[in-house]
Write an enzyme that holds these catalytic residues in place. Structure first.
Site, PDB file in Angstrom:
ATOM      1  N   PHE A   1      47.118  77.648  21.866  1.00 19.87           N
ATOM      2  CA  PHE A   1      48.156  76.740  21.426  1.00 19.87           C
ATOM      3  C   PHE A   1      47.584  75.798  20.083  1.00 19.87           C
ATOM      4  CE2 PHE A   1      50.314  72.474  21.122  1.00 19.87           C
ATOM      5  CZ  PHE A   1      51.599  73.015  21.047  1.00 19.87           C
TER       6      PHE A   1
ATOM      7  N   ASP B   1      39.310  74.462  17.170  1.00 18.87           N
ATOM      8  CA  ASP B   1      40.497  73.685  17.468  1.00 18.87           C
ATOM      9  C   ASP B   1      40.019  72.671  18.585  1.00 18.87           C
ATOM     10  OD1 ASP B   1      42.820  72.207  18.155  1.00 18.87           O
ATOM     11  OD2 ASP B   1      44.076  73.888  17.970  1.00 18.87           O
TER      12      ASP B   1
ATOM     13  N   LYS C   1      44.749  63.965  19.359  1.00 19.37           N
ATOM     14  CA  LYS C   1      44.946  63.645  20.743  1.00 19.37           C
ATOM     15  C   LYS C   1      44.100  62.250  20.968  1.00 19.37           C
ATOM     16  CE  LYS C   1      47.298  67.247  23.096  1.00 19.37           C
ATOM     17  NZ  LYS C   1      47.513  68.488  22.486  1.00 19.37           N
TER      18      LYS C   1
HETATM   19  C1  LIG Z   1      48.044  69.166  21.658  1.00 19.15           C
HETATM   20  C2  LIG Z   1      47.506  70.230  20.704  1.00 19.15           C
HETATM   21  C3  LIG Z   1      47.851  70.605  19.213  1.00 19.15           C
HETATM   22  C4  LIG Z   1      48.999  70.003  18.735  1.00 19.15           C
HETATM   23  O1  LIG Z   1      48.746  68.532  18.549  1.00 19.15           O
HETATM   24  P1  LIG Z   1      50.293  67.692  17.965  1.00 19.15           P
HETATM   25  O2  LIG Z   1      49.630  66.533  17.834  1.00 19.15           O
HETATM   26  O3  LIG Z   1      51.058  67.909  19.365  1.00 19.15           O
HETATM   27  O4  LIG Z   1      50.842  68.375  16.954  1.00 19.15           O
HETATM   28  C5  LIG Z   1      47.056  71.572  18.679  1.00 19.15           C
HETATM   29  N1  LIG Z   1      45.979  72.174  19.254  1.00 19.15           N
HETATM   30  C6  LIG Z   1      45.533  71.685  20.350  1.00 19.15           C
HETATM   31  C7  LIG Z   1      44.461  72.539  21.281  1.00 19.15           C
HETATM   32  C8  LIG Z   1      46.291  70.979  21.207  1.00 19.15           C
HETATM   33  O5  LIG Z   1      46.047  70.766  22.506  1.00 19.15           O
END
Ligand SMILES: *Cc1c(COP(=O)(O)O)cnc(C)c1O
Length: 399
Positions: free
Chosen positions: A136, A223, A252
């Protein structure tokens, strides 16, 4: 009925979430309250965002101070706290330069642009990026194309091209999928997949991948939007493998609730962007930067990395001891305060039942209970999480 006490009516808000019928008003530490005065223990932290919990006594006055001075001024000017936060991230990651934005998908979008330009700069006109099943990376068109979940992509085609998808923790599969392809420029993965069900990449895999990236001149892009910022007990989850990425998107937990995103780059990627290549209006604004600086400062002052590891290990041990032999439980996994309990059947219903019992959790990938509390959680609070959750799980599995 008093409208303020009816938490389910939001007729003008677009219907993009299956929301619980709960409206929260305020919090303190790891506890939050709803409009009816009911309180909940927060083991979700706004999806791994509220690093310092709610209304932290050191963060609140710092943010109040910053709001009174300046919230935003734009990147036409130098913003001193950008350099301060960049330096903090560089020191803790071993990388060299930072671009600031506001969200996770923006950090990932910047990473994807870096990878493509890295390719173009060395004459690759159709660069391709290796991504993973169950990944994701966000909800923009490019990041949802990189995401490995057909439900998230459905209805939004045509997807962005230039991605090669492989299974996690399978170096042979990756080698096969990229064999003889001169257009590969980067691999892009979460050190622990979050939305995909709390799936850790193994240390061996990450080390093998690092060697493969070096041998092929690919960027390693990790990521760490969800698993980073201390959640696993190290600043960044890939540090458990003793490797350095070339590009690392963050968001986050970085601002403890204030939207802050960042893409941190090492020497191979730090000078790919030149003026005009990338930008954002809100990114790096004084309020966001102050939130990031204070979050890291307070995390260190209060020793929250060690706390995340200690409390997380205790919680995982409790879950594992109670559940590992249960035939309805597939796995208990994760690291520090990023834990997943995978059941043998879909368990979305547990979020409401936990809330009824005074506990906020989430279920991801249909059958994985995800625990990502604030990093300030105490052992006593972790015990409460287990005390509430375990009987709910065993009852649910007996149905
Ligand atoms: C939540 C998340 C995103 C997206 O972040 P947003 O602030 O919602 O755009 C991307 N990568 C990972 C691993 C995430 O958990």
């Amino acid at each position: 009925m008093n409208a303020a006490l009816n938490p389910v009516a939001s007729p003008h808000v677009m219907n993009t979430y299956g929301r619980l019928p709960i409206a929260l008003t305020h919090g303190q530490g790891c506890r939050v309250w709803d409009v009816n005065g009911k309180s909940y223990l927060d083991a979700l932290a706004g999806i791994a965002v509220n690093t310092l919990g709610h209304a932290h006594p050191k963060l609140v006055p710092a943010l109040q101070d910053q709001v009174a001075k300046m919230i935003h001024c734009c990147n036409y000017y130098h913003i001193p706290d950008q350099e301060r936060l960049a330096q903090m991230l560089v020191e803790r990651s071993g990388l060299t330069n930072v671009f600031f934005c506001s969200t996770g998908l923006e950090a990932n979008e910047a990473a994807l642009k870096l990878a493509r330009k890295f390719g173009h700069d060395k004459g690759i006109e159709r660069p391709e990026i290796v991504v993973y099943e169950k990944a994701f990376h966000g909800r923009s068109i490019a990041t949802l194309s990189a995401t490995g979940n057909p439900k998230i992509q459905a209805g939004f085609g045509p997807l962005v091209e230039g991605f090669i998808r492989v299974p996690v923790n399978d170096l042979a599969a990756l080698k096969k999928a990229t064999a003889g392809n001169p257009n590969v420029v980067a691999v892009f993965f979460e050190a622990i997949q979050g939305e995909g069900g709390v799936n850790p990449m193994t240390v061996d895999y990450m080390q093998g991948l690092r060697a493969l990236c070096d041998a092929n001149d690919w960027l390693m892009m990790i990521d760490e939007v969800q698993c980073g910022m201390g959640r696993t007990g190290k600043w960044f989850a890939h540090q458990w493998a003793g490797i350095l990425p070339d590009v690392m998107p963050l968001a986050k937990g970085l601002g403890s609730g204030v939207p802050v995103g960042a893409v941190v780059a090492g020497p191979k990627a730090a000078n790919i962007f030149a003026p005009g290549n990338h930008g954002t209006t809100f990114g790096g604004n004084p309020l966001a930067m102050r939130a990031g600086v204070e979050t890291i400062r307070i995390m260190e002052e209060d020793d929250l990395l060690a706390n995340a590891e200690r409390v997380g290990t205790r919680l995982k041990t409790r879950f594992a001891t109670a559940l590992m032999e249960h035939p309805g439980v597939r796995d208990v996994r994760g690291h520090g305060l990023m834990l997943g309990i995978e059941l043998a059947k879909p368990c979305g219903a547990l979020t409401q039942r936990a809330a009824d019992a005074g506990l906020l959790i989430s279920v991801t990938a249909d059958s994985v209970i995800r625990i990502v509390p604030p990093l300030i959680m105490t052992e006593a609070e972790a015990d409460q999480v287990a005390d509430i959750l375990l009987p709910l799980i065993t009852t649910f599995l007996a149905e």
